[in-house]
Design a protein around this motif. Structure first.
Motif, mmCIF file in Angstrom:
data_model
loop_
_atom_site.group_PDB
_atom_site.id
_atom_site.type_symbol
_atom_site.label_atom_id
_atom_site.label_comp_id
_atom_site.label_asym_id
_atom_site.label_seq_id
_atom_site.Cartn_x
_atom_site.Cartn_y
_atom_site.Cartn_z
ATOM 1 N N GLU A 287 5.988 13.458 13.598
ATOM 2 C CA GLU A 287 7.434 13.812 13.900
ATOM 3 C C GLU A 287 8.118 13.304 12.662
ATOM 4 O OE1 GLU A 287 8.471 12.291 17.648
ATOM 5 O OE2 GLU A 287 7.603 14.020 18.767
ATOM 6 N N ALA A 288 7.929 12.254 11.972
ATOM 7 C CA ALA A 288 8.426 11.557 11.148
ATOM 8 C C ALA A 288 8.298 12.471 9.873
ATOM 9 C CB ALA A 288 7.906 10.115 10.710
ATOM 10 N N ALA A 289 7.338 13.264 9.763
ATOM 11 C CA ALA A 289 7.093 13.947 8.617
ATOM 12 C C ALA A 289 8.032 15.383 8.703
ATOM 13 C CB ALA A 289 5.537 14.617 8.529
ATOM 14 N N GLY A 290 8.713 15.502 9.897
ATOM 15 C CA GLY A 290 9.495 16.816 10.093
ATOM 16 C C GLY A 290 8.647 17.618 11.059
ATOM 17 N N ASN A 291 7.518 17.588 11.488
ATOM 18 C CA ASN A 291 7.154 18.545 12.338
ATOM 19 C C ASN A 291 7.454 18.162 13.709
ATOM 20 O OD1 ASN A 291 5.620 20.274 13.444
ATOM 21 N ND2 ASN A 291 3.631 19.972 12.236
ATOM 22 N N VAL B 88 6.972 11.259 3.656
ATOM 23 C CA VAL B 88 6.135 11.103 4.679
ATOM 24 C C VAL B 88 5.096 11.830 4.629
ATOM 25 C CG1 VAL B 88 5.886 10.903 7.311
ATOM 26 C CG2 VAL B 88 7.867 10.037 6.217
ATOM 27 N N GLN B 89 5.471 13.315 4.681
ATOM 28 C CA GLN B 89 4.264 14.339 4.410
ATOM 29 C C GLN B 89 3.414 13.868 3.076
ATOM 30 O OE1 GLN B 89 6.408 18.116 3.667
ATOM 31 N NE2 GLN B 89 7.200 17.760 5.698
ATOM 32 N N ARG B 90 3.785 13.364 2.179
ATOM 33 C CA ARG B 90 3.155 13.007 1.077
ATOM 34 C C ARG B 90 2.003 11.872 1.514
ATOM 35 N NH1 ARG B 90 0.090 12.464 -3.101
ATOM 36 N NH2 ARG B 90 0.643 11.310 -4.910
ATOM 37 N N LEU B 91 2.530 10.980 2.113
ATOM 38 C CA LEU B 91 1.537 9.741 2.689
ATOM 39 C C LEU B 91 0.361 10.226 3.457
ATOM 40 C CD1 LEU B 91 4.256 7.074 3.004
ATOM 41 C CD2 LEU B 91 2.432 7.015 1.294
ATOM 42 N N LEU B 92 0.894 11.260 4.504
ATOM 43 C CA LEU B 92 -0.245 11.706 5.340
ATOM 44 C C LEU B 92 -1.004 12.617 4.927
ATOM 45 C CD1 LEU B 92 2.276 12.477 8.540
ATOM 46 C CD2 LEU B 92 1.102 10.322 7.974
ATOM 47 N N ALA C 153 5.987 2.073 11.080
ATOM 48 C CA ALA C 153 7.206 1.351 10.771
ATOM 49 C C ALA C 153 7.695 1.295 9.104
ATOM 50 C CB ALA C 153 6.886 -0.365 11.059
ATOM 51 N N GLN C 154 6.728 1.620 8.525
ATOM 52 C CA GLN C 154 7.076 1.947 7.002
ATOM 53 C C GLN C 154 7.786 3.160 6.534
ATOM 54 O OE1 GLN C 154 6.681 -0.226 4.190
ATOM 55 N NE2 GLN C 154 6.451 -1.734 5.731
ATOM 56 N N VAL C 155 7.496 4.358 7.414
ATOM 57 C CA VAL C 155 7.867 5.765 7.002
ATOM 58 C C VAL C 155 9.175 6.051 7.839
ATOM 59 C CG1 VAL C 155 5.574 6.411 6.552
ATOM 60 C CG2 VAL C 155 6.627 6.904 8.804
ATOM 61 N N ARG C 156 9.695 5.065 8.605
ATOM 62 C CA ARG C 156 10.716 5.399 9.434
ATOM 63 C C ARG C 156 11.885 5.388 8.697
ATOM 64 N NH1 ARG C 156 8.828 2.087 14.304
ATOM 65 N NH2 ARG C 156 8.246 3.765 15.898
ATOM 66 N N GLY C 157 12.809 6.412 8.799
ATOM 67 C CA GLY C 157 13.909 6.343 7.793
ATOM 68 C C GLY C 157 13.649 6.993 6.328
ATOM 69 N N ARG C 158 12.350 7.214 6.108
ATOM 70 C CA ARG C 158 12.181 7.931 4.771
ATOM 71 C C ARG C 158 12.143 9.496 4.905
ATOM 72 N NH1 ARG C 158 9.772 4.745 1.056
ATOM 73 N NH2 ARG C 158 8.716 3.027 1.705
ATOM 74 N N GLU C 159 12.683 10.109 3.723
ATOM 75 C CA GLU C 159 12.301 11.628 3.623
ATOM 76 C C GLU C 159 11.415 12.458 4.207
ATOM 77 O OE1 GLU C 159 15.075 13.464 2.470
ATOM 78 O OE2 GLU C 159 16.384 11.655 2.742
ATOM 79 N N LEU D 287 0.827 -1.304 0.011
ATOM 80 C CA LEU D 287 -0.053 0.039 0.099
ATOM 81 C C LEU D 287 0.927 1.285 -0.149
ATOM 82 C CD1 LEU D 287 -3.066 -0.889 2.319
ATOM 83 C CD2 LEU D 287 -3.094 -0.314 -0.016
ATOM 84 N N VAL D 288 1.924 1.327 0.848
ATOM 85 C CA VAL D 288 2.832 2.433 0.801
ATOM 86 C C VAL D 288 3.369 2.647 -0.552
ATOM 87 C CG1 VAL D 288 5.017 3.401 1.963
ATOM 88 C CG2 VAL D 288 2.964 2.350 3.420
ATOM 89 N N THR D 289 4.073 1.792 -1.082
ATOM 90 C CA THR D 289 4.413 1.719 -2.481
ATOM 91 C C THR D 289 3.596 2.172 -3.372
ATOM 92 O OG1 THR D 289 6.067 -0.273 -1.839
ATOM 93 C CG2 THR D 289 5.709 0.326 -4.256
#
Length: 120
Positions: free
Chosen positions: A107-111, A73-77, A63-69, A33-35
């Protein structure tokens, strides 16, 4: 998904919608789904927020977004919750483990400003 021309095709949008409706969000499907969602067009707006409301599905997404730019992550959210700000508002209203998981997604989205203070 690697073969799809995201600027000129939309088959990925219909495929992702059908995949989500048929299989839902679980440990076996979250990676796919994330892909798929990463390749969907900007106009793709399925009603899928409820598929991601459980603590389990939020944890799987985290778990899927950890380590992503952060922009990924923002796009998925954006696709799921309508943006980081809307997710931050949901995290502020949530309680317990769910609140913590949603905050980690923010936080993973950089916020980083949305970090909740935990008691103790």
């Amino acid at each position: 998904m690697g073969m799809v021309d995201e600027e000129h095709q939309s088959v990925q949008d219909q495929f992702t919608t059908a995949f989500l409706e048929k299989y839902g969000v679980c440990a076996e499907t979250v990676s796919a789904l994330v892909t798929c969602m990463r390749h969907c067009s900007d106009s793709w707006r399925p009603k899928m927020k409820t598929a991601w409301e459980s603590e389990e599905s939020i944890g799987l997404l985290l778990a899927q977004v950890r380590g992503r730019e952060s922009h990924e992550v923002q796009r998925l959210l954006e696709l799921i919750w309508g943006g980081v700000d809307k997710l931050a508002a949901a995290a502020a209203k949530a309680k317990g483990v769910k609140a913590d998981l949603l905050t980690e997604l923010v936080e993973a989205a950089g916020n980083r400003q949305s970090r909740r203070r935990l008691p103790g």
